[in-house]
Design an enzyme around this catalytic site. Sequence first.
Site, mmCIF file in Angstrom:
data_model
loop_
_atom_site.group_PDB
_atom_site.id
_atom_site.type_symbol
_atom_site.label_atom_id
_atom_site.label_comp_id
_atom_site.label_asym_id
_atom_site.label_seq_id
_atom_site.Cartn_x
_atom_site.Cartn_y
_atom_site.Cartn_z
ATOM 1 N N GLU A 137 25.534 -30.022 8.186
ATOM 2 C CA GLU A 137 26.257 -30.558 7.030
ATOM 3 C C GLU A 137 26.392 -29.513 5.917
ATOM 4 O OE1 GLU A 137 24.217 -34.230 6.072
ATOM 5 O OE2 GLU A 137 25.401 -35.302 7.552
ATOM 6 N N GLU A 148 25.185 -38.166 14.203
ATOM 7 C CA GLU A 148 24.177 -39.073 13.660
ATOM 8 C C GLU A 148 24.824 -40.399 13.320
ATOM 9 O OE1 GLU A 148 22.147 -37.373 10.311
ATOM 10 O OE2 GLU A 148 22.127 -35.362 11.187
#
Length: 487
Positions: A122, A267
């Site tokens: 990220e 995720e």
Amino acid sequence: MRIWTVNYGFLVDILVLCMVIGSVNCIGANWGTQSTHPLTPPTVVKLLKDNGIQKVKLFDADPRVLGALSGSGIEVMVGIPNDMLYNLAQSVDAAEQWVAKNVSAHISSDSVDIRYVAVGNEPFLSTLNGTYMGITYPALQNIQAALIKAGLGNRVKVTIPLNADVYQSSTVQPSTGDFRPDIHDLMVQISQFLSDNGAPFTVNIYPFISLYSDSNFPLDYAFFDGYSSPINDNGRIYSNVFDANHDTLVWALQKNGIGNLSIIIGEVGWPTDGDRNANVQYAQKFNQGFISHISGAKGTPMRPGPVDAYLFSLVDEDAKSIQPGNFERHWGVFNYDGTPKYNLSLGSNSVGLIAASNVQYLSRQWCVLSSNASIDDPQVAPSVSYACSHADCTSLGYGTSCANLDARGNISYAFNSYYQENDQLESACQFPGLSVITTTDPSRGDCKYKIMILTSRIVGGANGSSGFLKEPINLLLLVFMLSLTLL
């Protein structure tokens, strides 16, 4: 952003648990190692295999973990932490050395089935203020070049796990989706590079964070059993935010000429504690609903077919940063000791989750507030503050599993958390005139006072908890706890 796709980054280690759903879909789960008393890698690998897990996704390339995966037949995604991106972006030699040490060596010597390298985690989160903006793509290119030079270009694919905030929509309709303006051109470059190299686009999608971040977010839109006001996007019906979020990405790719790029959900999951909406019931409802939703290759309105997704996460991590929220330490499908939190059906032949085996615990004893101590003692507040700043008190607070404790119960919980994380050392239960060790379990209802597991660190082994991230208790929780002592 009006599509309720708010997401948040989690800089944590993850493992991907993969279980066969029906005949075509496969789902994974994240396995993190930011724990004060982690299960040993061999124990976790056995846990994965016992539960039919066939894929793992890691944030790093810990040789102990990769060694435990040797010969397991489990597919692996190894990770490169963000703090390594700069060196890898600057030097092809550094990338080649990393691949040789962390990929080639394990494939050839340890028979580890490495399929992906996750370059960063990220890195384009808006909250990171562009820290990794200029180095992630060069690092990706250099790792790809290193894999090709090592003869692994066709076997091992690169990817970047990205937060869903890299794209957005101007309305609630996914069809208005595109990449975030400040990184639009960069995202198109990266996506085209992934497509050219047969690599996937990896994105993390969290309906829970949408609910946590927006008080107006409709609860039933987060789950998969029907939304009272489904969104009609030119005939495509969206009754849950996961599909809408996912297809916003699909539209962003399509608008930029990369519509066929494969997508991995890096995720997805729901926490069980640390917030009023984080509980076992919601977590089971979401995860089971998600598994059922993607079974049968139904996919999403814009992408019918199998969904490659990884549950977040496998096991709770009590040493993770709680900057995003106190729920951050409670994402596991399994508790810290490898026991299932709830039943989860993974397919038609599933018998439910199987606990980790051969786990040993510390003695059945707890550190609590002495019956002779007064909560008005001036030592209470600093003692609780110290305990919670050095241990995990995230199960205390409004809407949590221990929300119904009285002041004495809160103090005892804090003392015991510190005592257990310090391996039940006698000196860890010596809060001045306040604490006592008991063999009577102080747990009440859903509020469990932990007994930590025995780790190799305690018996002299090398697999300690050194290097795990620790964060002090956040201010809101501390204020809540200290206020209880004044009741």
